[in-house]
Write a protein that holds these residues in place. Structure first.
Motif, PDB file in Angstrom:
ATOM      1  N   LYS A  95      11.409  47.858  -7.367  1.00 58.99           N
ATOM      2  CA  LYS A  95      12.301  46.916  -6.693  1.00 58.99           C
ATOM      3  C   LYS A  95      11.794  46.634  -5.286  1.00 58.99           C
ATOM      4  O   LYS A  95      11.713  45.477  -4.864  1.00 58.99           O
ATOM      5  CB  LYS A  95      13.725  47.473  -6.643  1.00 58.99           C
ATOM      6  N   MET A  96      11.432  47.686  -4.568  1.00 58.93           N
ATOM      7  CA  MET A  96      10.980  47.514  -3.187  1.00 58.93           C
ATOM      8  C   MET A  96       9.657  46.760  -3.136  1.00 58.93           C
ATOM      9  O   MET A  96       9.452  45.932  -2.241  1.00 58.93           O
ATOM     10  CB  MET A  96      10.870  48.888  -2.506  1.00 58.93           C
ATOM     11  N   LYS A  97       8.781  46.996  -4.090  1.00 58.91           N
ATOM     12  CA  LYS A  97       7.516  46.244  -4.128  1.00 58.91           C
ATOM     13  C   LYS A  97       7.795  44.746  -4.252  1.00 58.91           C
ATOM     14  O   LYS A  97       7.161  43.931  -3.583  1.00 58.91           O
ATOM     15  CB  LYS A  97       6.628  46.722  -5.276  1.00 58.91           C
ATOM     16  N   HIS A  98       8.760  44.397  -5.100  1.00 59.14           N
ATOM     17  CA  HIS A  98       9.106  42.984  -5.271  1.00 59.14           C
ATOM     18  C   HIS A  98       9.764  42.415  -4.012  1.00 59.14           C
ATOM     19  O   HIS A  98       9.467  41.282  -3.610  1.00 59.14           O
ATOM     20  CB  HIS A  98      10.007  42.794  -6.489  1.00 59.14           C
ATOM     21  N   LEU A  99      10.635  43.188  -3.394  1.00 62.73           N
ATOM     22  CA  LEU A  99      11.269  42.727  -2.155  1.00 62.73           C
ATOM     23  C   LEU A  99      10.239  42.562  -1.040  1.00 62.73           C
ATOM     24  O   LEU A  99      10.305  41.597  -0.263  1.00 62.73           O
ATOM     25  CB  LEU A  99      12.393  43.679  -1.728  1.00 62.73           C
ATOM     26  N   LYS A 122      15.026  40.765  -9.259  1.00 64.83           N
ATOM     27  CA  LYS A 122      16.307  41.049  -9.910  1.00 64.83           C
ATOM     28  C   LYS A 122      16.112  41.916 -11.147  1.00 64.83           C
ATOM     29  O   LYS A 122      16.901  42.831 -11.396  1.00 64.83           O
ATOM     30  CB  LYS A 122      17.030  39.747 -10.266  1.00 64.83           C
ATOM     31  N   GLN A 123      15.063  41.652 -11.921  1.00 65.26           N
ATOM     32  CA  GLN A 123      14.772  42.477 -13.103  1.00 65.26           C
ATOM     33  C   GLN A 123      14.479  43.920 -12.702  1.00 65.26           C
ATOM     34  O   GLN A 123      14.763  44.845 -13.456  1.00 65.26           O
ATOM     35  CB  GLN A 123      13.589  41.904 -13.880  1.00 65.26           C
ATOM     36  N   THR A 127      19.635  43.370  -5.791  1.00 68.47           N
ATOM     37  CA  THR A 127      20.907  42.661  -5.775  1.00 68.47           C
ATOM     38  C   THR A 127      20.772  41.367  -4.976  1.00 68.47           C
ATOM     39  O   THR A 127      19.805  41.173  -4.230  1.00 68.47           O
ATOM     40  CB  THR A 127      22.005  43.521  -5.132  1.00 68.47           C
ATOM     41  N   ASP A 128      21.753  40.512  -5.123  1.00 69.02           N
ATOM     42  CA  ASP A 128      21.758  39.276  -4.349  1.00 69.02           C
ATOM     43  C   ASP A 128      21.768  39.573  -2.851  1.00 69.02           C
ATOM     44  O   ASP A 128      21.072  38.911  -2.074  1.00 69.02           O
ATOM     45  CB  ASP A 128      22.970  38.414  -4.714  1.00 69.02           C
ATOM     46  N   LEU A 129      22.536  40.564  -2.437  1.00 69.55           N
ATOM     47  CA  LEU A 129      22.594  40.916  -1.015  1.00 69.55           C
ATOM     48  C   LEU A 129      21.245  41.448  -0.515  1.00 69.55           C
ATOM     49  O   LEU A 129      20.810  41.115   0.591  1.00 69.55           O
ATOM     50  CB  LEU A 129      23.709  41.932  -0.753  1.00 69.55           C
ATOM     51  N   GLU A 130      20.587  42.235  -1.345  1.00 63.65           N
ATOM     52  CA  GLU A 130      19.258  42.738  -0.953  1.00 63.65           C
ATOM     53  C   GLU A 130      18.260  41.596  -0.833  1.00 63.65           C
ATOM     54  O   GLU A 130      17.428  41.584   0.089  1.00 63.65           O
ATOM     55  CB  GLU A 130      18.770  43.782  -1.958  1.00 63.65           C
ATOM     56  N   LEU A 131      18.340  40.636  -1.733  1.00 72.09           N
ATOM     57  CA  LEU A 131      17.467  39.458  -1.645  1.00 72.09           C
ATOM     58  C   LEU A 131      17.766  38.676  -0.374  1.00 72.09           C
ATOM     59  O   LEU A 131      16.852  38.294   0.363  1.00 72.09           O
ATOM     60  CB  LEU A 131      17.644  38.568  -2.870  1.00 72.09           C
TER      61      LEU A 131
END
Length: 187
Positions: A95-99, A122-123, A127-131
């Motif tokens: 997740k963090m790599k994608h963010l 998202k996959q 979350t929307d807030l993290e994005l």
């Protein structure tokens, strides 16, 4: 040499914030909310976002400051270096790599954040807030990087300076306080 008169004891953004305190307060408040406020991302992860954006913008002051802050918050020095130089092998979650990739693309242009990047994040559990916060942190640090470099703010070369600054950021966050930087230039 800075393009405007700044306190020589307050390099980087610290001198700029001191120069114009009326604009500094909302800057500090927004930074506090995004990097130290309530979030499902850790403070260290949010500092990593600031680090990769600043590194991408080649802002030495902000890269060094937020690398040191991430190191202090994460309790180690490998992760920040890896996210800057070898992101595929960085010891962070998928997740963090994608963010972080979304942050990098935001740093180049908001239009580089495409639906496919968001879907992958998202996959991976974002979350929307993290994005939202990732894009806002990336955009905000792009502003800060341009602010620091655009006025040729002083950039210390000694790692000890950034370690002291990281300690201040960990302990006090980003909000103003009396004698906030008293220990910043200690030997």
């Amino acid at each position: 040499m800075p393009y405007i008169p700044l306190d020589e004891n307050l390099p980087g953004i610290t001198g700029l914030l001191n120069y114009r305190q009326d604009t500094a307060l909302p800057i500090r408040q927004l930074t506090q909310i995004l990097l130290r406020g309530e979030s499902t991302l850790t403070e260290g992860e949010r500092e990593l976002i600031a680090t990769v954006v600043s590194n991408g913008n080649q802002c030495r002051f902000c890269t060094n400051a937020h690398t040191a802050a991430a190191d202090v918050l994460l309790g180690e020095t490998e992760t920040a270096e890896k996210v800057k130089n070898d992101p595929d092998n960085a010891p962070v979650t998928e997740k963090m790599k994608h963010l972080l990739e979304i942050a990098r693309q935001t740093q180049v242009s908001g239009k580089n954040v495409i639906a496919d990047l968001v879907a992958k994040a998202k996959q991976a559990g974002a979350t929307d807030l993290e994005l939202h916060d990732t894009v806002l942190i990336a955009a905000l640090f792009s502003l800060y990087n341009r602010y620091v470099d655009g006025l040729a703010s002083v950039t210390p070369t000694e790692p000890a300076f950034y370690n002291r600054l990281a300690g201040i950021l960990k302990t006090n966050g980003y909000l103003p306080s009396a004698n906030r930087y008293a220990a910043l230039n200690a030997d």
